[in-house]
Write a protein that holds these residues in place. Structure first.
Motif, PDB file in Angstrom:
ATOM      1  N   ASP A   1       0.830  -1.210   0.000  1.00  0.00           N
ATOM      2  CA  ASP A   1       0.000   0.000   0.000  1.00  0.00           C
ATOM      3  C   ASP A   1       0.863   1.259   0.000  1.00  0.00           C
ATOM      4  O   ASP A   1       0.489   2.282  -0.572  1.00  0.00           O
TER       5      ASP A   1
ATOM      6  N   TYR B   1      -2.559  -1.798 -11.033  1.00  0.00           N
ATOM      7  CA  TYR B   1      -3.503  -0.792 -10.540  1.00  0.00           C
ATOM      8  C   TYR B   1      -2.914   0.620 -10.693  1.00  0.00           C
ATOM      9  O   TYR B   1      -3.560   1.524 -11.253  1.00  0.00           O
TER      10      TYR B   1
ATOM     11  N   TYR C   1       1.855   1.728  -3.437  1.00  0.00           N
ATOM     12  CA  TYR C   1       0.658   2.196  -4.149  1.00  0.00           C
ATOM     13  C   TYR C   1       0.458   3.703  -3.918  1.00  0.00           C
ATOM     14  O   TYR C   1       0.220   4.468  -4.855  1.00  0.00           O
ATOM     15  N   LEU C   2       0.587   4.127  -2.659  1.00  0.00           N
ATOM     16  CA  LEU C   2       0.311   5.535  -2.326  1.00  0.00           C
ATOM     17  C   LEU C   2       1.322   6.500  -2.953  1.00  0.00           C
ATOM     18  O   LEU C   2       0.964   7.638  -3.274  1.00  0.00           O
TER      19      LEU C   2
ATOM     20  N   GLU D   1      -1.661  10.129   5.544  1.00  0.00           N
ATOM     21  CA  GLU D   1      -1.961   8.717   5.267  1.00  0.00           C
ATOM     22  C   GLU D   1      -0.666   7.876   5.248  1.00  0.00           C
ATOM     23  O   GLU D   1      -0.595   6.822   5.880  1.00  0.00           O
TER      24      GLU D   1
ATOM     25  N   TYR E   1      -0.135   6.868  -6.273  1.00  0.00           N
ATOM     26  CA  TYR E   1      -1.467   7.474  -6.149  1.00  0.00           C
ATOM     27  C   TYR E   1      -1.349   8.986  -5.902  1.00  0.00           C
ATOM     28  O   TYR E   1      -2.125   9.784  -6.456  1.00  0.00           O
TER      29      TYR E   1
ATOM     30  N   GLU F   1      -9.578  -2.366  -6.607  1.00  0.00           N
ATOM     31  CA  GLU F   1      -9.636  -2.292  -5.139  1.00  0.00           C
ATOM     32  C   GLU F   1      -9.873  -3.685  -4.559  1.00  0.00           C
ATOM     33  O   GLU F   1      -9.214  -4.084  -3.605  1.00  0.00           O
TER      34      GLU F   1
ATOM     35  N   CYS G   1     -10.916   4.688  -4.665  1.00  0.00           N
ATOM     36  CA  CYS G   1      -9.903   4.603  -3.620  1.00  0.00           C
ATOM     37  C   CYS G   1     -10.345   5.396  -2.389  1.00  0.00           C
ATOM     38  O   CYS G   1     -10.361   4.884  -1.271  1.00  0.00           O
TER      39      CYS G   1
ATOM     40  N   PHE H   1      -6.848  -5.780  -4.847  1.00  0.00           N
ATOM     41  CA  PHE H   1      -5.798  -5.387  -3.898  1.00  0.00           C
ATOM     42  C   PHE H   1      -5.989  -6.097  -2.548  1.00  0.00           C
ATOM     43  O   PHE H   1      -5.042  -6.607  -1.957  1.00  0.00           O
TER      44      PHE H   1
ATOM     45  N   TYR I   1     -12.582   3.288   0.790  1.00  0.00           N
ATOM     46  CA  TYR I   1     -11.881   3.203   2.078  1.00  0.00           C
ATOM     47  C   TYR I   1     -12.677   3.910   3.178  1.00  0.00           C
ATOM     48  O   TYR I   1     -12.699   3.464   4.316  1.00  0.00           O
TER      49      TYR I   1
ATOM     50  N   PHE J   1     -10.813  12.392   6.736  1.00  0.00           N
ATOM     51  CA  PHE J   1     -10.735  11.571   5.521  1.00  0.00           C
ATOM     52  C   PHE J   1     -12.067  11.648   4.768  1.00  0.00           C
ATOM     53  O   PHE J   1     -12.110  11.752   3.546  1.00  0.00           O
TER      54      PHE J   1
ATOM     55  N   TYR K   1      -9.312   5.873   8.514  1.00  0.00           N
ATOM     56  CA  TYR K   1     -10.195   5.863   7.345  1.00  0.00           C
ATOM     57  C   TYR K   1     -11.651   6.174   7.701  1.00  0.00           C
ATOM     58  O   TYR K   1     -12.436   6.526   6.817  1.00  0.00           O
TER      59      TYR K   1
HETATM   60  C1  LIG Z   1      -5.214   0.252  -2.529  1.00  0.00           C
HETATM   61  C2  LIG Z   1      -5.695   1.457  -1.751  1.00  0.00           C
HETATM   62  N1  LIG Z   1      -6.880   2.023  -2.102  1.00  0.00           N
HETATM   63  C3  LIG Z   1      -7.284   3.138  -1.385  1.00  0.00           C
HETATM   64  C4  LIG Z   1      -6.572   3.690  -0.376  1.00  0.00           C
HETATM   65  C5  LIG Z   1      -7.049   4.871   0.388  1.00  0.00           C
HETATM   66  N2  LIG Z   1      -6.348   6.041   0.008  1.00  0.00           N
HETATM   67  C6  LIG Z   1      -5.376   3.064  -0.067  1.00  0.00           C
HETATM   68  N3  LIG Z   1      -4.596   3.488   0.932  1.00  0.00           N
HETATM   69  N4  LIG Z   1      -4.951   1.916  -0.741  1.00  0.00           N
END
Ligand SMILES: Cc1ncc(CN)c(N)n1
Length: 224
Positions: free
Chosen positions: A44, A112, A47-48, A82, A51, A207, A135, A210, A139, A170, A165
């Motif tokens: 994650d 993703y 990922y962030l 986050e 993102y 999602e 996303c 993941f 969450y 958020f 979350y």
């Molecule tokens: C895969 C994923 N999706 C959403 C979020 C929320 N920002 C996250 N932390 N990670």
């Protein structure tokens, strides 16, 4: 009907599968194995990092200063709030920030993030928001749902994740993204709306993938 409501109805069965996924259920009742969470948290974090770039691209594509400022706030909150949660969890697992950043993305993380960045770089602002919305929104929904379980947000390990979350802060960021897609979709043709719906559906599918990838700790099928 607001366009966000149409999107919500389109993906509701997948969102229900997210809420029922053993990874999510396990965070809620505290039974999730820590090794699975460790795997998730590293993926994650990777990922962030990607993102956050979607928000930066949102600021580039915004056509007014207010929207630009909101994307800048989303970028800041992702990098400094986050991801700080992830850095704190990493400390608990004895992982340094450098190790976190140098970890290798799983096929799902890679697919993703590449899909989201592809849409964000090549598409309209509405397409970018459609890609990032599942996303934020899913969450927030999961956080609020897990918070309803007695003791879940005080759980010694998963409580902080749930608290973040489910938080109003958020929720406000997610709400702004929902309102933005309603605004940006106004006056669009049906074929454009179908395209936005398709993008939203795809990142919603990612999602789910993941959660599943994290639960099964899926990396590449070969070790090279
Ligand atoms: C895969 C994923 N999706 C959403 C979020 C929320 N920002 C996250 N932390 N990670």
């Amino acid at each position: 009907m607001k366009f966000s409501q149409r999107l919500y109805e389109k993906v509701l069965p997948i969102w229900e599968s997210n809420h029922n996924h053993p990874f999510v259920k396990g965070m809620g009742n505290g039974t999730l194995e820590k090794d699975k969470f460790r795997f998730y948290m590293i993926q994650d974090y990777l990922y962030l990092i990607e993102y956050a770039k979607v928000f930066a691209l949102g600021a580039v594509k915004a056509t007014d200063l207010h929207t630009m400022g909101r994307f800048a706030a989303l970028l800041n909150s992702t990098l400094n709030e986050e991801m700080e949660l992830h850095r704190q969890y990493a400390k608990k697992f004895g992982i340094t920030t450098e190790e976190l950043e140098e970890a290798k993305p799983s096929p799902t993380t890679l697919a993703y993030t590449h899909y989201m960045l592809h849409v964000s770089q090549n598409g309209t602002l509405a397409e970018l928001v459609s890609a990032l919305l599942p996303c934020m929104w899913s969450y927030w929904e999961i956080g609020k749902d897990l918070k309803k379980i007695e003791g879940a947000s005080e759980h010694e390990f998963y409580g902080e994740w749930i608290t973040m979350y489910a938080s109003d802060e958020f929720g406000q960021l997610a709400t702004w993204c929902i309102e933005l897609i309603d605004e940006l979709s106004e006056g669009k043709s049906e074929s454009e709306l179908v395209k936005l719906e398709e993008i939203f559906l795809n990142t919603t599918r990612f999602e789910y993938m993941f959660w599943d990838m994290a639960y099964k700790e899926t990396m590449w099928p070969t070790n090279e």
